[in-house]
Design an enzyme around this catalytic site. Structure first.
Site, PDB file in Angstrom:
ATOM      1  CB  CYS A  89      11.058  22.955 -16.382  1.00  0.00           C
ATOM      2  SG  CYS A  89      11.509  21.318 -17.008  1.00  0.00           S
ATOM      3  CG  HIS A 113      11.453  20.045 -12.834  1.00  0.00           C
ATOM      4  ND1 HIS A 113      10.686  20.666 -13.786  1.00  0.00           N
ATOM      5  CD2 HIS A 113      11.418  20.867 -11.732  1.00  0.00           C
ATOM      6  CE1 HIS A 113      10.185  21.789 -13.291  1.00  0.00           C
ATOM      7  NE2 HIS A 113      10.630  21.935 -12.056  1.00  0.00           N
ATOM      8  CG  ASN A 160       9.737  24.362  -9.538  1.00  0.00           C
ATOM      9  OD1 ASN A 160      10.085  24.213 -10.717  1.00  0.00           O
ATOM     10  ND2 ASN A 160       9.037  23.447  -8.906  1.00  0.00           N
TER      11      ASN A 160
END
Length: 339
Positions: free
Chosen positions: A150, A287, A307
């Site tokens: 990520c 994240h 995302n």
């Protein structure tokens, strides 16, 4: 952690802790894909929809079914905070048969370095809503798969957006190049956005298009390119802590482009849509995402967050997070880039 098939892991067991909200009725708060009460049959529907290949009566089936049942209890707890729109809703998605530990190990592998408190000016006259997608400078939602990458997706997403804002064609740049070559990070085992940005700035590595260095969802050997090879170079970046100053963070978004942000996304495992307002702390950043806009026109102002878990998650790959109160730690570590 290695990329690859999720469902080779079958030996982890995790018992979800007792629910604190004892007045929540599962029948009242849980629905299946069609809106009726959840039953045992829904595990079969889940397996079919998300193409799970583990065999019935196998040990793998037993574990996945157990985690799925725990997820149902989790939905009831999370949805008990508010049932009124536009509050966030939680339910079945592609992560519903993962234990909490597995979800963290596969998807929450970012770390955040301490950033200095922002002390710059706050621009006046900000628009009530702003979305960089309206300028066609935001690339489509990607899927990191079973790889803790990520941090690389967030950094690359900002760079390709800023390049497009400068008037160049929107082009997807190579996440795999950052994953393989950013030696201060750990590839699929996790990394820091600020360390990745520091590496890009110090080395002046040219990021090549994704078509030339495709994403593999596993850490590989760094592929070097000649100095004459075309690519995008990071000129500079700035990282700050905007906690308590989210209006100033809004001005950074409008003036510079999408923001590289690290959040606490533990509760995002079950997110289906709506505005996240509760049960999302700022205690542990884990994240990395890309903030591409905001909207303050409704009763609850919110950030628009891209995302990297594919378009089947959340609002077609996006999350909405309440502005104010540093929900999910969204203002703790915020970076802008310049090319």
């Amino acid at each position: 952690m290695r990329g690859g098939e999720l469902f080779l892991i079958a030996t982890v067991t995790f018992v979800f802790p007792p629910l604190r909200c004892q007045n929540v009725s599962l029948e009242e708060t849980l629905t299946n894909f069609n809106g009726s009460a959840l039953t045992e049959v829904d595990f079969g529907s889940f397996r079919e929809q998300f193409r799970r290949i583990y065999e019935v009566s196998s040990e793998e089936f037993y574990h996945r079914h157990f985690y799925f049942q725990n997820a149902i209890k989790r939905f009831a707890y999370l949805n008990s905070f508010s049932a009124a729109p536009p509050s966030a809703k939680y339910g079945i998605n592609q992560f519903s048969d993962l234990s909490l530990d597995e979800f963290r190990d596969f998807y929450l592998r970012a770390s955040a370095d301490n950033a200095p408190l922002y002390s710059g000016p706050k621009r006046e006259g900000l628009p009530d809503k702003f979305d960089w997608r309206d300028k066609t400078v935001v690339a489509p939602v990607q899927d990191q798969l079973a790889c803790g990458s990520c941090w690389a997706f967030s950094v690359v997403g900002a760079m390709q957006a800023v390049q497009a804002i400068a008037g160049r064609p929107l082009e997807q740049l190579s996440v795999q190049q950052v994953l393989d070559c950013s030696f201060q990070n750990r590839g699929c085992n996790g990394g820091s956005t600020t360390r990745a940005l520091s590496w890009l700035k110090q080395t002046r590595v040219k990021l090549v298009p994704q078509s030339e260095y495709s994403y593999k969802a596993t850490t590989g050997i760094c592929h070097f390119f000649s100095q004459s090879h075309a690519g995008v170079v990071l000129k500079d970046f700035a990282a700050h802590d905007f906690s308590g100053q989210e209006e100033a963070m809004m001005s950074q978004l409008v003036d510079w482009g999408p923001l590289v942000v690290t959040v606490d996304a533990v509760s995002w495992q079950d997110y289906l849509g709506g505005i996240i307002q509760h049960h999302c702390s700022s205690q542990q950043a884990n994240h990395a995402v890309l903030v591409i806009g905001y909207d303050t026109t409704g009763d609850i102002p919110y950030w628009i967050v891209q995302n990297s878990w594919g378009t089947t998650w959340g609002n077609e790959g996006y999350a909405y997070v309440k502005i104010g109160g540093n929900v999910c730690g969204i203002a703790d570590s915020v970076a802008v880039v310049s090319l």
